[in-house]
Design a protein around this motif. Structure first.
Motif, PDB file in Angstrom:
ATOM      1  N   LEU A 212       0.882  -1.353  -0.134  1.00  0.00           N
ATOM      2  CA  LEU A 212      -0.116   0.065   0.094  1.00  0.00           C
ATOM      3  C   LEU A 212       0.920   1.153   0.060  1.00  0.00           C
ATOM      4  O   LEU A 212       0.411   2.250  -0.723  1.00  0.00           O
ATOM      5  CB  LEU A 212      -1.029  -0.012   1.180  1.00  0.00           C
ATOM      6  N   GLN A 216       0.679   3.807  -2.920  1.00  0.00           N
ATOM      7  CA  GLN A 216       0.201   5.308  -2.651  1.00  0.00           C
ATOM      8  C   GLN A 216       1.369   6.214  -3.227  1.00  0.00           C
ATOM      9  O   GLN A 216       0.830   7.417  -3.673  1.00  0.00           O
ATOM     10  CB  GLN A 216       0.331   5.486  -1.093  1.00  0.00           C
ATOM     11  N   VAL A 229      -5.094   2.242  -5.369  1.00  0.00           N
ATOM     12  CA  VAL A 229      -4.797   2.546  -3.640  1.00  0.00           C
ATOM     13  C   VAL A 229      -5.973   2.000  -2.811  1.00  0.00           C
ATOM     14  O   VAL A 229      -5.891   1.398  -1.948  1.00  0.00           O
ATOM     15  CB  VAL A 229      -4.702   4.130  -3.538  1.00  0.00           C
ATOM     16  N   ALA A 232      -5.757  -1.916  -2.689  1.00  0.00           N
ATOM     17  CA  ALA A 232      -4.601  -2.109  -1.849  1.00  0.00           C
ATOM     18  C   ALA A 232      -5.025  -2.020  -0.421  1.00  0.00           C
ATOM     19  O   ALA A 232      -4.640  -2.744   0.763  1.00  0.00           O
ATOM     20  CB  ALA A 232      -3.371  -1.332  -2.064  1.00  0.00           C
ATOM     21  N   GLU A 233      -5.854  -0.932  -0.052  1.00  0.00           N
ATOM     22  CA  GLU A 233      -6.241  -0.660   1.144  1.00  0.00           C
ATOM     23  C   GLU A 233      -7.263  -1.827   1.567  1.00  0.00           C
ATOM     24  O   GLU A 233      -7.237  -2.227   2.855  1.00  0.00           O
ATOM     25  CB  GLU A 233      -7.261   0.558   1.204  1.00  0.00           C
TER      26      GLU A 233
END
Length: 475
Positions: A212, A216, A229, A232-233
């Motif tokens: 992440l 980012q 993003v 991935a979160e």
């Protein structure tokens, strides 16, 4: 001459006849003698491997001591603590003491009962017409004997039943010990599996947090979109959400193991990791017929059958006369000072026989009840044996199949790991979207957890084999 000598020397011929009755009674016992029920045993266990089927006479895994079956020192310490402090084991030990006392009570009925008695009284009779006042001090001391002869074996059958009940309680305690050893081992392996899941979740969380962070950075530079993003979160939050749940389950499992070990809830010392627990690829089961002589619940059921069978003799003995001997001997005098002098000796001796004539069918129904109870316990014994054979077969096939499942799951995990590696390479090369990385990483995480659970199932199956073969109670 004391009171005891007075009783024994009263009538030698009478005592001789009583001794003859006792001698004759030793060969007369009502009720059937115990015969072990026939239970057909298979030549080999269903579910055994081809190697075991070819060599069934190999020593059984159930013959091993528990400290030989389990090689983890931390687990051994837990088992030792449980055997010393667990309340179920203590309760079983108390029941053995109760049964031993009941045996002593039943055995005492075969013996004569002797009582000593003393009597002293000061008495004044008032003056009456033609008679002056009288002061007397009557006194008496002596022994009394009562003995119901066990002519029909009633008390011997009751003693036989009580002895079998004692042995039944002893085997019940061994069954509790066997179950406790298996429960501790299973709970400990469950704890180590949860530890492994927690480690996998933490490693996965750290890896996803790093991913992440990199995504980012790429998004901040415009090299990727915010969609990547957010995806991935999702991976980070998914791994993070599993950790508190696992920590809760681990602490609760520690509390459970502490109670099994006879302690208040506390932390549990760990030993070997789950994947490092030694276990053989093939477990020898031995001969099925030997299970009848080793498994505690089978031997407990057999002793209960012996006790019930003896109660038939106890009930049938009531059809016959009850023959009792009574004797009293000692000294009696009108004054305490002359109790042991002069013609103060006294004795009585007698025998009685009591034969039931009409009791409304009570005795007959007691016999029927005892016979029906014996038949019931016989079926329970046979059912226990069959259930034992089934449990061994179930455990053997479960162990073999769990090994196959674990092997396949291991390959699946390796493939999922490689797929995750390739997906990340493709994403970094611009050949795939982050959705592909998301899918591959999720599958790899699930595969790792499933592999840990497969390792646990294999070890639990091993413990179940040990328990079903009657292992764990040997000290």
């Amino acid at each position: 001459m004391d009171a005891r000598h007075t009783v024994l020397r009263v009538s030698p011929s009478t005592l001789l006849r009583a001794s003859l009755l006792v001698a004759l009674s030793s060969g007369c016992v009502a009720g059937p003698n115990y015969k072990k029920p026939a239970v057909p045993a298979p030549s080999t266990y269903r579910g055994a491997s081809s190697e075991q089927a070819g060599t069934p006479d190999v020593a059984s895994f159930g013959d091993q001591k528990w400290w030989e079956a389990f090689q983890d020192d931390a687990l051994r310490d837990l088992i030792r603590s449980a055997l010393q402090q667990n309340y179920d084991v203590r309760i079983a030990a108390a029941r053995i003491l109760e049964a031993r006392a009941q045996l002593g009570i039943a055995r005492a009925d075969q013996l004569p009962e002797v009582n000593a008695a003393a009597f002293v009284l000061n008495e004044r009779l008032p003056r009456a017409a033609g008679r002056p006042a009288v002061d007397t001090s009557p006194a008496q001391v002596g022994l009394s004997l009562g003995w119901e002869l066990d002519f029909w074996g009633k008390f011997r059958r009751a003693t036989e039943s009580a002895r079998a009940n004692l042995l039944s309680e002893e085997w019940a305690q061994r069954q509790i010990v066997s179950s406790l050893v298996s429960d501790i081992a299973t709970a400990y392996f469950q704890l180590r599996e949860q530890d492994l899941e927690l480690q996998i979740s933490r490693d996965t969380l750290a890896s996803r947090q790093e991913s992440l962070r990199l995504i980012q950075i790429l998004a901040d530079r415009g090299a990727t979109s915010m969609l990547d993003v957010r995806q991935a979160e999702q991976l980070v939050f998914n791994a993070g959400a599993s950790i508190p749940d696992l920590e809760q389950r681990i602490e609760q499992q520690e509390n459970f193991i502490s109670i099994l070990a006879g302690k208040n809830p506390d932390g549990i010392v760990r030993g070997r990791k789950l994947v490092d627990q030694p276990h053989p690829p093939d477990v020898p089961a031995g001969l099925p017929s030997s299970l009848l002589e080793r498994r505690p619940d089978i031997l407990q059921a057999e002793q209960q059958l012996i006790a019930a069978n003896a109660q038939i003799g106890v009930a049938k003995a009531d059809f016959f006369p009850q023959i009792s001997l009574t004797a009293v001997g000692g000294y009696q005098s009108s004054a305490l000072t002359r109790l042991f002098s002069g013609p103060a000796g006294l004795w009585t001796f007698g025998a009685t026989a009591l034969q039931p004539v009409f009791e409304g069918g009570r005795i007959r129904n007691r016999v029927r009840f005892a016979e029906a109870r014996t038949q019931e316990v016989t079926f329970i014994y046979q059912r226990t044996v069959q259930q034992a054979f089934r449990e061994v077969s179930d455990a053997l096939v479960a162990y073999r199949k769990s090994q196959e499942v674990r092997s396949q799951q291991q390959q699946l995990t390796t493939a999922a790991e490689d797929a995750t590696r390739l997906s990340n390479m493709r994403y970094r090369g611009g050949a795939a979207s982050y959705l592909e990385v998301l899918d591959s990483d999720t599958r790899f995480f699930a595969a790792q957890l499933a592999l840990a659970q497969a390792e646990l199932r294999e070890l639990r199956s091993l413990v179940q084999i040990y328990r079903s073969l009657g292992g764990g109670w040997q000290q």
